[in-house]
Design an enzyme around this catalytic site. Structure first.
Site, PDB file in Angstrom:
ATOM      1  N   LYS A 175      68.360  35.272  43.448  1.00 18.76           N
ATOM      2  CA  LYS A 175      69.543  35.393  42.591  1.00 18.76           C
ATOM      3  C   LYS A 175      70.202  34.046  42.323  1.00 18.76           C
ATOM      4  O   LYS A 175      70.975  33.918  41.375  1.00 18.76           O
ATOM      5  CB  LYS A 175      70.555  36.366  43.209  1.00 18.76           C
ATOM      6  CG  LYS A 175      70.076  37.817  43.227  1.00 18.76           C
ATOM      7  CD  LYS A 175      71.164  38.758  43.679  1.00 18.76           C
ATOM      8  CE  LYS A 175      70.683  40.203  43.723  1.00 18.76           C
ATOM      9  NZ  LYS A 175      69.863  40.507  44.927  1.00 18.76           N
ATOM     10  N   PHE A 201      76.877  48.876  45.747  1.00 19.36           N
ATOM     11  CA  PHE A 201      78.107  49.662  45.714  1.00 19.36           C
ATOM     12  C   PHE A 201      77.784  51.122  46.029  1.00 19.36           C
ATOM     13  O   PHE A 201      76.737  51.628  45.658  1.00 19.36           O
ATOM     14  CB  PHE A 201      78.737  49.627  44.314  1.00 19.36           C
ATOM     15  CG  PHE A 201      79.484  48.360  44.001  1.00 19.36           C
ATOM     16  CD1 PHE A 201      79.644  47.362  44.946  1.00 19.36           C
ATOM     17  CD2 PHE A 201      80.041  48.168  42.749  1.00 19.36           C
ATOM     18  CE1 PHE A 201      80.345  46.200  44.649  1.00 19.36           C
ATOM     19  CE2 PHE A 201      80.737  47.009  42.437  1.00 19.36           C
ATOM     20  CZ  PHE A 201      80.885  46.024  43.388  1.00 19.36           C
ATOM     21  N   GLU A 220      75.285  40.044  55.124  1.00 18.83           N
ATOM     22  CA  GLU A 220      73.825  40.025  55.221  1.00 18.83           C
ATOM     23  C   GLU A 220      73.398  39.127  56.375  1.00 18.83           C
ATOM     24  O   GLU A 220      72.493  39.458  57.146  1.00 18.83           O
ATOM     25  CB  GLU A 220      73.210  39.553  53.887  1.00 18.83           C
ATOM     26  CG  GLU A 220      71.689  39.702  53.877  1.00 18.83           C
ATOM     27  CD  GLU A 220      71.088  39.543  52.485  1.00 18.83           C
ATOM     28  OE1 GLU A 220      71.801  39.084  51.562  1.00 18.83           O
ATOM     29  OE2 GLU A 220      69.895  39.888  52.328  1.00 18.83           O
ATOM     30  N   HIS A 230      72.238  38.280  39.306  1.00 13.96           N
ATOM     31  CA  HIS A 230      72.092  39.627  39.856  1.00 13.96           C
ATOM     32  C   HIS A 230      71.691  40.588  38.744  1.00 13.96           C
ATOM     33  O   HIS A 230      72.495  40.922  37.877  1.00 13.96           O
ATOM     34  CB  HIS A 230      73.403  40.060  40.499  1.00 13.96           C
ATOM     35  CG  HIS A 230      73.278  41.285  41.354  1.00 13.96           C
ATOM     36  ND1 HIS A 230      72.167  42.106  41.334  1.00 13.96           N
ATOM     37  CD2 HIS A 230      74.122  41.831  42.272  1.00 13.96           C
ATOM     38  CE1 HIS A 230      72.334  43.101  42.192  1.00 13.96           C
ATOM     39  NE2 HIS A 230      73.512  42.954  42.773  1.00 13.96           N
TER      40      HIS A 230
END
Lengths: 423, 396
Positions: free
Chosen positions: A345, A409, A324, A350
């Site tokens: 987070k 994912f 990121e 998460h």
């Protein structure tokens, strides 16, 4: 007078209602107080035994009536609770919403408690035969409903009187952002004046935890749970599984102003780009995340100097935070060092399917409250990640625009750009 | 005619009948089409099994094949067929800007691990601890990904390089309806130029049957055509493994590439009728009217009816009440393919328009012949439990 159309001639999309539930509590007020106090909602798991587990902490929501009733019941209650708050704030009829529903929720599976009870109610044959034989003798649809992928949205559609066929979606950890994007697109197409976008996830079961554990995705810093999620820190070792929900009432600015609704912010742009590299890892050059950020900026009609603050995906996994940072550095150049960027987070963990929606809700509040929530547990900075992460304590600041990142994912990358005021 | 009309330029199909658009056309129009069934593996249920597939034809790397369970492989394979058919496969630039909407359920759990846990539960009172014990040691680490809903789309990105965007809709037949509806709406409004849309369903796993049977929806005993299961033992649904993917494009985009257009996708409509309120039959009828304005000439309808008693009865009565409609229950020959059902019906409708001929009755006792050239064909999916959708596919 505000302009009702954006730089591409599309209806401007306003937010007129926000609702949120996380491990920090129910509702905007409690969540915001905790979040800006740097409080963590991560705690030892009490929902199920933790024998044999490497990770024994989570950000589960343990205080709702359905918290012990399985993933489907809890996800529904999380979604309903957030939507109720959002719809009330928007001043829309709570039983006749009058627009479509977009729900980001986890894929549904029969809970193990149900599997056990079905199996042990049977007498003979293979496990599969026993489940099927007992299933066809059931007199109620209760278990069936928990196994259908569309049933939570179906119930929510009844509850809130949303229009048409509700859409349930999954883009893994970007799902919440995608639900918002679908609502924005529907309003821009002129299909509706308003849309209800919800991200909800109450699926922190033992099996979910074990699955992520087997992929080495979770933090194992069990001893001090509130310290386990430490995005952008050198000793970060994975994310903390969590639950929560957020709902946004999206509405064309014209419709919102016409009925005298309070505008809480503007959903200015959405961008996405899929990654074709690997099922869990991102392309080494970060090009898909970079493309998603750029697409969101373009969609919002903003250049790289148009963003005040970044609400990071910031999961606290070694891979995500590194990638990121790299992606943001590529897009924003030198400027990224001085832009505030924080990870919710670090406090709420998460929340998977809900994360994009919850973080959009907090982004909107960041702008309206002129306070940036911190990245907590930033005691040991990763020297390879030079960012102003708003370490450990909140910061007062005028925030006109926010970029909120969601990466998941399966190569899912979705970014949202939000603004405090209409242009 | 508008540059943003939605046209179908690629079709990928797999079912018990075979693979590919052409193979399906041949099988379905050959005199009296016969179903392929298997009554041995999951008694008392009949299923329509997958045909032999050489996965390597669309999924070149064995490593990729290994990362997927059958459901994901089936979807990824069929998506490849559609991309091939549209002349997009392997075209890096077109794939990189192509949007994707996949209708997905979940993948196959590890039956052996689950059975072992259930067997052990008979003699254990600490079942939660048993779960931790077994799952931490016996689950294959990557199985989670092979069964995760959005990883069908993820695998399509990896294998076929479709990366413009990737969205996965869930919710049984309704997910397939919303996927096609959203893809078409995005093209029509200029939000997308070309979209891959579809779904896959692999029924050959006890959990996939359980998903229906928890609601008592499966037909038991010998195979029957989809319209003839009322009153038979069980809930009326016979399932089938299969997949359908479509390439949708704006007219302008397809024309610029000089591609063959199967058909134009006209109205796509969806609904969520309150079935228990007694309004079901009329709401299905209204949906038909909304998709295909009543006309004098005969209308072919490719029905996705599942066989589920209430839903199938409502759909049949709505279709039959319109004299001009000749319906074909595709589940008679393919079985019910859940998320893939609606895209499959749309694909068969487009094929009929393209080949300028209807299908013979799939069930001569219940379906009337259709003569002549179909100018437009209706595709339907009335969910076995909830959600409905229809589309009208027309000659271009």
């Amino acid at each position: 007078m505000a302009r009702y159309t954006d730089h591409l001639g599309r209806p401007v999309v306003a937010v007129t209602g926000i609702g949120v539930v996380t491990s920090l509590g129910v509702g905007k007020a409690d969540n915001w107080n905790a979040l800006t106090s740097g409080k963590s909602g991560i705690h030892p798991i009490v929902r199920f035994p933790v024998d044999h587990l490497n990770t024994r902490i989570a950000g589960t929501v343990d205080f709702l009536a359905s918290s012990q009733k399985g993933a489907s019941a809890l996800t529904y209650e999380l979604a309903e609770t957030a939507a109720q708050e959002a719809v009330a704030e928007a001043g829309v009829d709570a039983g006749d919403f009058g627009g479509p529903l977009f729900l980001a929720s986890p894929p549904m599976e029969l809970d193990w408690s149900e599997r056990f009870s079905l199996y042990n109610a049977g007498k003979e044959g293979s496990a599969a035969d026993r489940l099927l034989t007992v299933a066809r003798g059931l007199n109620s649809l209760d278990i069936f409903d928990t196994s259908q992928f569309g049933s939570i949205a179906d119930r929510l559609a009844d509850r809130f009187g949303t229009r048409g066929l509700p859409i349930t979606l999954s883009t893994a950890c970007a799902s919440g952002a995608t639900a918002i994007q679908l609502g924005v697109e529907a309003i821009r197409r002129g299909e509706c004046e308003r849309a209800l976008s919800i991200g909800a996830d109450g699926s922190a079961t033992a099996e979910a935890l074990i699955r992520f554990s087997l992929l080495s995705a979770l933090s194992t810093h069990n001893d001090i749970p509130e310290k386990a999620s430490k995005p952008f820190s050198k000793d970060r070792d994975g994310f903390v599984l969590a639950e929560g929900s957020a709902a946004l009432v999206l509405e064309s600015l014209e419709s919102a102003l016409a009925r005298g609704a309070k505008v809480l912010g503007i959903l200015r742009g959405c961008g996405e780009k899929a990654d074709d590299f690997h099922r869990t890892r991102s392309k080494p050059d970060g090009s898909p995340a970079i493309a998603a950020v750029k697409a969101a900026l373009d969609d919002a009609g903003l250049g790289v100097d148009g963003i005040t603050y970044v609400n990071a995906h910031g999961t606290s996994t070694p891979e995500n935070d590194k990638m990121e940072h790299m992606s943001l550095s590529t897009v924003f150049g030198e400027r990224i060092r001085s832009m505030p960027i924080s990870s919710n987070k670090s406090m709420i963990g998460h929340t998977l399917s809900a994360a994009g929606a919850i973080e959009a809700a907090f982004s909107l509040m960041t702008m309206s409250e002129s306070v940036i929530p911190p990245t907590i547990n930033y005691d040991n900075p990763d020297p390879a990640i030079e960012l102003d992460v708003v370490p450990n304590t909140k910061r007062s600041a005028e925030v006109a625009t926010v970029l909120s990142n969601s990466f998941g994912f399966g190569g899912q990358n979705t970014c949202l750009v939000m603004a405090r005021d209409p242009v | 005619m508008s540059p943003n009309d939605v046209v179908i330029t690629g079709i990928g199909l797999v079912s018990s009948l075979g693979e590919g658009a052409d193979a399906h056309w041949q099988k379905l129009t050959a005199g009296r089409p016969q179903p392929v069934t298997d009554a041995e593996r999951y008694p008392p249920y009949v299923i329509h099994p997958l045909p032999e597939i050489d996965w390597g034809l669309q999924i070149a790397k064995r490593g990729d094949q290994r990362q997927m369970e059958t459901w994901q492989r089936l979807g990824t394979y069929t998506a490849g067929l559609a991309l091939d058919d549209a002349g997009i496969k392997g075209d890096e630039a077109l794939c990189a800007t192509m949007d994707m909407v996949v209708a997905a359920g979940g993948g196959e759990r590890d039956e052996a691990v689950d059975s072992g846990i259930l067997a052990a539960s008979e003699s254990r009172s600490d079942r939660d601890v048993l779960l931790n014990e077994k799952l931490t040691t016996e689950l294959r680490p990557t199985l989670f990904l092979a069964q995760l809903s959005n990883l069908l789309a993820g695998n399509i990105s990896i294998v076929h390089k479709v990366t413009g965007s990737s969205r996965t809709f869930m919710g049984e037949e309704g997910a397939g309806v919303s996927a096609v509806e959203t893809a078409a709406a995005r093209i029509r409004s200029g939000q997308a130029s070309h979209v891959l849309v579809g779904g896959a369903f692999q029924t050959e796993h006890p959990d996939m049957l359980l998903g229906y049977e928890l609601g008592g929806y499966l037909h038991r005993g010998p195979w029957k055509p989809v319209w003839q299961r009322q009153g038979a033992e069980g809930g009326g649904v016979i399932t089938g493994s299969g997949a359908a993917f479509l390439v949708l494009e704006s007219r302008e985009h397809a024309a610029a590439r000089g591609r063959h257009v199967y058909a134009q996708l006209e109205a796509v409509v969806s609904g969520r009728s309150r079935r228990r309120n007694g309004d079901f039959d009329s709401s299905v009828a209204r949906l038909i009217d909304k998709a295909a304005a009543p006309a004098d000439r005969p209308l072919l309808a490719m029905s996705g009816a599942s066989g589920a008693h209430t839903a199938t009865k409502a759909e049949k009565s709505a279709l039959d009440s319109n004299n001009s409609i000749a319906s074909r229950g595709i589940a008679t020959l393919t079985g019910h393919m859940k998320e893939a059902q609606f895209p499959f019906a749309v694909a068969l409708a487009a094929l009929a328009v393209d080949r300028k001929a209807g299908y013979p009755p799939f069930d001569e006792a219940s379906e009337k012949p259709f003569e002549g050239i179909p100018q437009s064909v209706l595709a339907t999916a009335v969910g076995y439990h909830y959600f409905e959708g229809m589309a009208l596919v027309a000659a271009d």
